[in-house]
Design a protein around this motif. Sequence first.
Motif: not given
Lengths: 318, 545
Positions: B327-352
Amino acid sequence: MHPVLKLLTQRIALGLVLMLAASVMIFAGTQILPGDVAQSILGQSATPQSLANLRAELGLNDPAWLRYFRWLGAALQGDLGTALTNKQDIATSMGLRLGNTLFLAFWAALISVPTAILLGLIAVRYQGRWPDKLISGVTLATVSVPEFLLGYIVMFYLAVKFRAFPSVATVYDSMSLGEKLNAIALPVIVLVLVVLGHMMRMTRAAILNVMQSAYVETAELKGLRPFTVIARHAFPNAIAPVVNVVMINLAYLVVGVVVVEVVFVYPGMGQYLVDHVSKRDVPVVQACGLVFAAVYIGLNMLADVISILANPRLRHPK
Amino acid sequence: MADTLLDIRNLRIEATAYPPGEAPRDLVIVDDVSLRLDKGRVMGLIGESGAGKSTIGLSAMAYGRGGVRITGGQVLLNGRDILAAGPAGLRALRGREVTYVAQSAAAAFNPARRLMDQVIEATLWHRLAGRAEAEARAIGLFRSLGLPAPETIGNRYPHQVSGGQLQRVMTAMALCPKPDLVIFDEPTTALDVTTQIDVLAAIKTAIRETGVAALYITHDLAVVAQVADEIMVLRHGKMVEAGETGQIITAPRQDYTRALVSVRSIDHAEKPPADEPVLRVEGVTARYPGLPVDVLRNVSVSLDPGHTLAVVGESGSGKSTLARAITGLLPPVAGQMRFAGRTLAPQLAGRTKDDLRELQMIYQMADVAMNPRQTVGTIIGRPLEFYFGLKGAERDARVQDLLDAIEMGKGYADRYPAELSGGQKQRVCIARALAAKPRMIICDEVTSALDPLVADGILRLLLDLQAREGVAYLFITHDLATVRAIADSIAVMHQGRVVRYGTKSEVLAPPFDDYTDLLLSSVPEMRLGWLEGVIASRRMEGAGN
């Protein structure tokens, strides 16, 4: 480093920083007072030349920060300067007064702190019943009456009507302890009445807060007597808030007794401060401010230290 | 009968409710309940929250919690009516003849005092033994309850031992004065499933060794079946049925008991895999600021559209942290997350706004997840306004649709959360998540705070909504029965790692890794002798190693 030691070091360091900040404020405060020290020493008839000479002699022409550090450095070595009005060494004459104030505060604290805590425990034990209401009502009344009025009421009954104690609390070095205690009985009574209510009510509230805990129920279900439950299981967990309010009141006993000292003509710090404020004796006012600040910060620091030590999670980490 | 220990006759218990803005009214908590317990026997009191089971248990000590009043009937202990005992008589009885084991040992121990002082306190207070003898007795109990370092654990403070250990220390505290009767009030409910089984076995052994009688209160029939000789089923303060344990779980006479026995029998077939997952978590590592420990270590999972991924593990395994990372409440220090075909910003603030809308969350504690000063209509309507700009009648109509979807009828839109039951509150939270038309909902222990039958209803609703709306669930839980009921795929987490991951049929089929085996075998089963069987087979394995 043990976590408790680390926390204690932090608290004490913070206390010292606060002390420094307080000294800056005291110094700055006396600087912005209107009037000129040299002028007030020499009086209105002084010639401009003698004023300038005195200013140079007192170092008043130096920049403020230099005078601050000179003053602080001397104070740290126990030299609080000389009183302008009577040319006496401030440390010596204040030491005597401070001793008297601490003597009064000590006896007031010795009576009021255990009484307040005991009354608090009793009020919790009989919560909502007549002993609780009586204790709460009486202490609220004594807190609400201004202390000078309380002083005169006590004086009227105990000194004038029943002649139990002297109305003027003058003490000398040559008096025995018994004579001194007899002399300060009335101011002690007034101070106890003033601080008792606050401490008792906070003790009561802090323990009542803890009484909701599951471990109090556990203790009740062991068949313990209600007072044992309160004293053994609830009170140890309410120490931190109780210590805090006790320390604030102890600080008041030292710092805030000006009015009571004046009412009973007691030769303590309060009288000393009031006398010299009225004479615009700035070095004495600064010195008193510094001592009061040290007492206040020191006692609050002590409260923090006791609260930290009373917390088993900090004392005994996993 | 000569060996009757506790005889409760026509017990009636009332309390006064103070609903906001209304006149106080009296509620009947327990209505005409009678029970008889012989010496050395164990009776299970079972029912949902509000059934009055804890209240009945405490009445055996003549104790009413929070203004509860015993207004009728008799409680005879060893032939004496304890309701007429008076304060001094009750103090002589509590902690000596009857003792109590609370649900949360962590709260029931005084944090400021050492364990030993608390364990032997009642024994000393009632002058049943001297300090040395009481301590020796306590150490013996620590040993038979399987506590580590029995000689020295008493010197510790409550915060220095684990929850499972504390619950066993509390059992020792209850047994130390050698009472006639112990009341166990949900002693394992707050524990992890793998801890629960140890505590349960320890309690059972201790009861057998000491020959003490017990009232065992729980909402979990499978648990009580392991320890009780007889069971009483309660509902809304009234007795539903009572009988020998075997009869209650194999041949219940009442419909309500039958429902309790057959709870969690949802049959959910695994869905076939999809082409493209809705969420893909790749090598995510996360830690909390200021702590040097990785709470998530290289976690990779994926979730297909319209599927349910169950994330299981004990408390501290990192399963909720995974939700915070997604959910972006705790940005990971490594790795990535893809959601519905797009890359999720690690920080909540960076999400659309679309990221936020399509990824919703439902929490464990429904009451604290809602603003108590907003009506249900406002709560559900808020995402409609925020994401879709709906207003007025249009919004109200959509709110009503959503209320219908969660099977709550008209009139609920104007209510406040405080006027709803636990299950209804969770339903409103589900409706709020659905209002955003999400692709995926993270469900964090959404049924753990609910009674079994209510939880069952919530799970059925979630499955139903998934079939209709095609929403995917990331379902975090520690309850393996729930997992069986709803999951398509499962990730087993332990100490921040995914130790086992695959479709439900793969994960739940042998051969198991050690941890999954432990987890699976710890789930209480509703049959007699299950506990003994598990303990015996673990001993065998232990001996074999």
